[in-house]
Design a protein around this motif. Structure first.
Motif, PDB file in Angstrom:
ATOM      1  N   GLU A  10       0.852  -1.188   0.000  1.00  0.00           N
ATOM      2  CA  GLU A  10       0.000   0.000   0.000  1.00  0.00           C
ATOM      3  C   GLU A  10       0.886   1.235   0.000  1.00  0.00           C
ATOM      4  O   GLU A  10       2.040   1.177   0.429  1.00  0.00           O
ATOM      5  CB  GLU A  10      -0.927   0.026   1.213  1.00  0.00           C
ATOM      6  N   SER A  12       0.454   5.875   0.043  1.00  0.00           N
ATOM      7  CA  SER A  12      -0.423   7.047   0.014  1.00  0.00           C
ATOM      8  C   SER A  12       0.423   8.308  -0.010  1.00  0.00           C
ATOM      9  O   SER A  12       1.594   8.301   0.375  1.00  0.00           O
ATOM     10  CB  SER A  12      -1.347   7.065   1.237  1.00  0.00           C
ATOM     11  N   ARG A  22      -3.782   7.358  -3.222  1.00  0.00           N
ATOM     12  CA  ARG A  22      -3.420   6.126  -2.532  1.00  0.00           C
ATOM     13  C   ARG A  22      -3.564   4.949  -3.468  1.00  0.00           C
ATOM     14  O   ARG A  22      -4.264   5.032  -4.474  1.00  0.00           O
ATOM     15  CB  ARG A  22      -4.260   5.915  -1.287  1.00  0.00           C
ATOM     16  N   THR A  23      -2.906   3.861  -3.103  1.00  0.00           N
ATOM     17  CA  THR A  23      -3.091   2.600  -3.800  1.00  0.00           C
ATOM     18  C   THR A  23      -2.942   1.478  -2.799  1.00  0.00           C
ATOM     19  O   THR A  23      -2.252   1.623  -1.789  1.00  0.00           O
ATOM     20  CB  THR A  23      -2.088   2.420  -4.962  1.00  0.00           C
ATOM     21  N   GLY A  24      -3.610   0.382  -3.096  1.00  0.00           N
ATOM     22  CA  GLY A  24      -3.390  -0.858  -2.369  1.00  0.00           C
ATOM     23  C   GLY A  24      -2.220  -1.560  -3.032  1.00  0.00           C
ATOM     24  O   GLY A  24      -1.288  -0.900  -3.511  1.00  0.00           O
ATOM     25  N   PRO A  25      -2.245  -2.877  -3.141  1.00  0.00           N
ATOM     26  CA  PRO A  25      -1.140  -3.583  -3.785  1.00  0.00           C
ATOM     27  C   PRO A  25      -0.901  -3.056  -5.197  1.00  0.00           C
ATOM     28  O   PRO A  25      -1.830  -2.886  -5.975  1.00  0.00           O
ATOM     29  CB  PRO A  25      -1.623  -5.035  -3.814  1.00  0.00           C
TER      30      PRO A  25
END
Length: 146
Positions: A10, A12, A22-25
């Protein structure tokens, strides 16, 4: 153009206490436009990022790209990647693109990544940003297409 890619669980970016991207995987991409770069350079970098096989396949080998995994991309401008530290104790940044060119190419890079079908969020060009990440691996890759 150059970019430092970090495979993340993750990531941000925050400006003035407000999370703006933001991003997750997926990938955190720290990007820098250099003097002489143009839209073609940004598109070439986007293609390299989209196709770079640095994610694990079912056997645990780095054999998948961000396009294969469906992960997200957080793109943050970082002109300090252009630092010249060859002499003295203070880095020089004269190799970086002028701010107006840097912003145009940074935005073009993000749009070109979207054109590869990737979900992309961004930081804010020229802002004082705080970037948080959980590096996965860790995997950190340097790309330079200038």
């Amino acid at each position: 153009m150059m970019a430092l890619l970090q495979r993340v669980a993750e990531a941000s970016v925050t400006v003035e206490g407000r999370t703006i991207g933001r991003t997750g995987p997926g990938l955190l991409v720290l990007a820098c436009a250099m003097r002489g770069d143009d839209e073609t350079t940004a598109e070439k970098l986007a293609g390299r990022i989209a196709r770079l096989r640095i994610f694990r396949d079912e056997a645990g080998k780095m054999n998948l790209s961000i396009s294969d995994t469906g992960g997200g991309v957080l793109v943050v401008s970082q002109f300090t990647l252009a630092a010249d530290t060859s002499s003295g104790n203070r880095p020089g940044f004269s190799a970086a693109a002028a701010p107006q060119d840097g912003q145009r190419l940074y935005e073009h890079l993000a749009q070109a990544l979207r054109g590869h079908g990737l979900p992309v969020e961004t930081g804010e060009f020229g802002a004082d940003m705080q970037v948080a990440l959980v590096n996965d691996g860790p995997v950190t890759i340097w790309l330079d297409v200038t």
